[in-house]
Design a protein around this motif. Sequence first.
Motif, PDB file in Angstrom:
ATOM      1  N   GLN A 103      -4.331  -4.135 -13.808  1.00  0.00           N
ATOM      2  CA  GLN A 103      -5.606  -3.452 -13.582  1.00  0.00           C
ATOM      3  C   GLN A 103      -6.419  -3.367 -14.869  1.00  0.00           C
ATOM      4  OE1 GLN A 103      -5.079   0.386 -11.774  1.00  0.00           O
ATOM      5  NE2 GLN A 103      -7.197   1.005 -12.068  1.00  0.00           N
ATOM      6  N   MET A 143       0.827  -1.199   0.000  1.00  0.00           N
ATOM      7  CA  MET A 143       0.000   0.000   0.000  1.00  0.00           C
ATOM      8  C   MET A 143       0.861   1.247   0.000  1.00  0.00           C
ATOM      9  SD  MET A 143      -3.206  -0.844   2.530  1.00  0.00           S
ATOM     10  CE  MET A 143      -4.192   0.401   1.691  1.00  0.00           C
ATOM     11  N   THR A 176       0.109  -8.239  -3.864  1.00  0.00           N
ATOM     12  CA  THR A 176      -0.899  -7.383  -4.490  1.00  0.00           C
ATOM     13  C   THR A 176      -0.706  -5.934  -4.091  1.00  0.00           C
ATOM     14  OG1 THR A 176      -2.536  -9.162  -4.524  1.00  0.00           O
ATOM     15  CG2 THR A 176      -3.380  -6.932  -4.695  1.00  0.00           C
ATOM     16  N   ASP A 207      -1.512  -5.982  -9.742  1.00  0.00           N
ATOM     17  CA  ASP A 207      -1.402  -4.530  -9.621  1.00  0.00           C
ATOM     18  C   ASP A 207      -2.794  -3.920  -9.676  1.00  0.00           C
ATOM     19  OD1 ASP A 207      -0.561  -1.945  -9.491  1.00  0.00           O
ATOM     20  OD2 ASP A 207       0.426  -1.911 -11.449  1.00  0.00           O
ATOM     21  N   GLU A 208      -3.317  -3.537  -8.528  1.00  0.00           N
ATOM     22  CA  GLU A 208      -4.663  -2.959  -8.413  1.00  0.00           C
ATOM     23  C   GLU A 208      -5.681  -3.796  -9.195  1.00  0.00           C
ATOM     24  OE1 GLU A 208      -5.546  -0.584  -6.517  1.00  0.00           O
ATOM     25  OE2 GLU A 208      -3.827   0.700  -6.121  1.00  0.00           O
ATOM     26  N   SER A 253      -0.291   7.475  -4.308  1.00  0.00           N
ATOM     27  CA  SER A 253       0.198   7.533  -5.681  1.00  0.00           C
ATOM     28  C   SER A 253       1.589   8.156  -5.700  1.00  0.00           C
ATOM     29  CB  SER A 253      -0.758   8.367  -6.549  1.00  0.00           C
ATOM     30  OG  SER A 253      -2.029   7.754  -6.610  1.00  0.00           O
ATOM     31  N   THR A 267       4.112   0.444  -7.429  1.00  0.00           N
ATOM     32  CA  THR A 267       4.009  -0.239  -8.723  1.00  0.00           C
ATOM     33  C   THR A 267       5.383  -0.483  -9.317  1.00  0.00           C
ATOM     34  OG1 THR A 267       1.782   0.594  -9.198  1.00  0.00           O
ATOM     35  CG2 THR A 267       3.128  -0.043 -11.084  1.00  0.00           C
ATOM     36  N   THR A 323      -2.523  -2.452  -3.745  1.00  0.00           N
ATOM     37  CA  THR A 323      -3.905  -2.002  -3.604  1.00  0.00           C
ATOM     38  C   THR A 323      -3.971  -0.688  -2.831  1.00  0.00           C
ATOM     39  OG1 THR A 323      -6.118  -2.611  -2.825  1.00  0.00           O
ATOM     40  CG2 THR A 323      -4.256  -3.363  -1.495  1.00  0.00           C
ATOM     41  N   HIS A 324      -5.015   0.089  -3.134  1.00  0.00           N
ATOM     42  CA  HIS A 324      -5.319   1.280  -2.337  1.00  0.00           C
ATOM     43  C   HIS A 324      -6.396   0.986  -1.290  1.00  0.00           C
ATOM     44  CE1 HIS A 324      -3.467   3.704  -5.674  1.00  0.00           C
ATOM     45  NE2 HIS A 324      -3.139   4.458  -4.649  1.00  0.00           N
ATOM     46  N   ASP A 325      -7.000  -0.191  -1.397  1.00  0.00           N
ATOM     47  CA  ASP A 325      -8.169  -0.519  -0.588  1.00  0.00           C
ATOM     48  C   ASP A 325      -7.746  -1.170   0.732  1.00  0.00           C
ATOM     49  OD1 ASP A 325     -10.530  -1.686   0.484  1.00  0.00           O
ATOM     50  OD2 ASP A 325     -11.430  -1.752  -1.510  1.00  0.00           O
ATOM     51  N   THR A 355      -8.559  -4.836  -8.661  1.00  0.00           N
ATOM     52  CA  THR A 355      -9.969  -4.462  -8.546  1.00  0.00           C
ATOM     53  C   THR A 355     -10.187  -2.986  -8.871  1.00  0.00           C
ATOM     54  OG1 THR A 355      -9.795  -3.886  -6.187  1.00  0.00           O
ATOM     55  CG2 THR A 355     -10.259  -6.183  -6.728  1.00  0.00           C
ATOM     56  N   GLY A 356      -9.157  -2.295  -9.327  1.00  0.00           N
ATOM     57  CA  GLY A 356      -9.238  -0.846  -9.503  1.00  0.00           C
ATOM     58  C   GLY A 356     -10.270  -0.382 -10.509  1.00  0.00           C
TER      59      GLY A 356
END
Length: 222
Positions: A90, A37, A194, A163-164, A40, A45, A196-198, A166-167
């Motif tokens: 993604q 996590m 993974t 890479d994200e 940006s 990544t 993720t931002h979530d 579920t984005g």
Amino acid sequence: MIRLQDITKVYPMGKRELTVLEAVTLHIERGEMVAIMGPSGSGKTTMLNLIGCLDTPTSGSYYLEDREVSRLSSGELAQIRAEKIGIIFQTFNLLPRLSALANVELGLRYCGGSDRHRAMEALAKVGLSDRAKHHPPELSGGEQQRVAIARTLVKNPPLILADEPTGNLDSRSGEEIISILTTLHSEQGITLVTVTHDTNIAHRYQRIIHFKDGQVVAEETV
């Protein structure tokens, strides 16, 4: 399985240089499920690309299964990606003119082979046996991502990077994707990393690594 030591990545920007990763040291064990996590531009990544042998560090060492891969040629890195690593993006990266089944078969062709039966088995694992003949424009976003996962699974890689994943999906489709990935981890013992931002997704993993300004700033065990 993964050992990164003092990894730095610098990109030239005209007369300037942009340091994206700075002296990152990170270990991930075989069979571990890790979320990365960070805001940006934090370097997460770029780190995933280095782990996936899509890029090489400016300095430092990267060992994958006790083999140093940070100084290998592009051809040698491609061979490692074909044999050891599955990457889920993604944006799905499916070929629109090919059926779901043919897109999955591409995962094997990159390894120098083809096996329609294995491709169908991979689609079955993600619940898409009945959509094998459909093309990507005929599939929902969640279904397209599941095809992308099947394309990765068909190689039976010991390491999967996402890479994200579920984005670009709604919450229901995103939940389906994460359930598939976590089930694969528990049933097959794959190493899963993974980005993720979530936060809710991250807390379903075993360990969370937090990046900021190109460095690891915190780790937590879930």
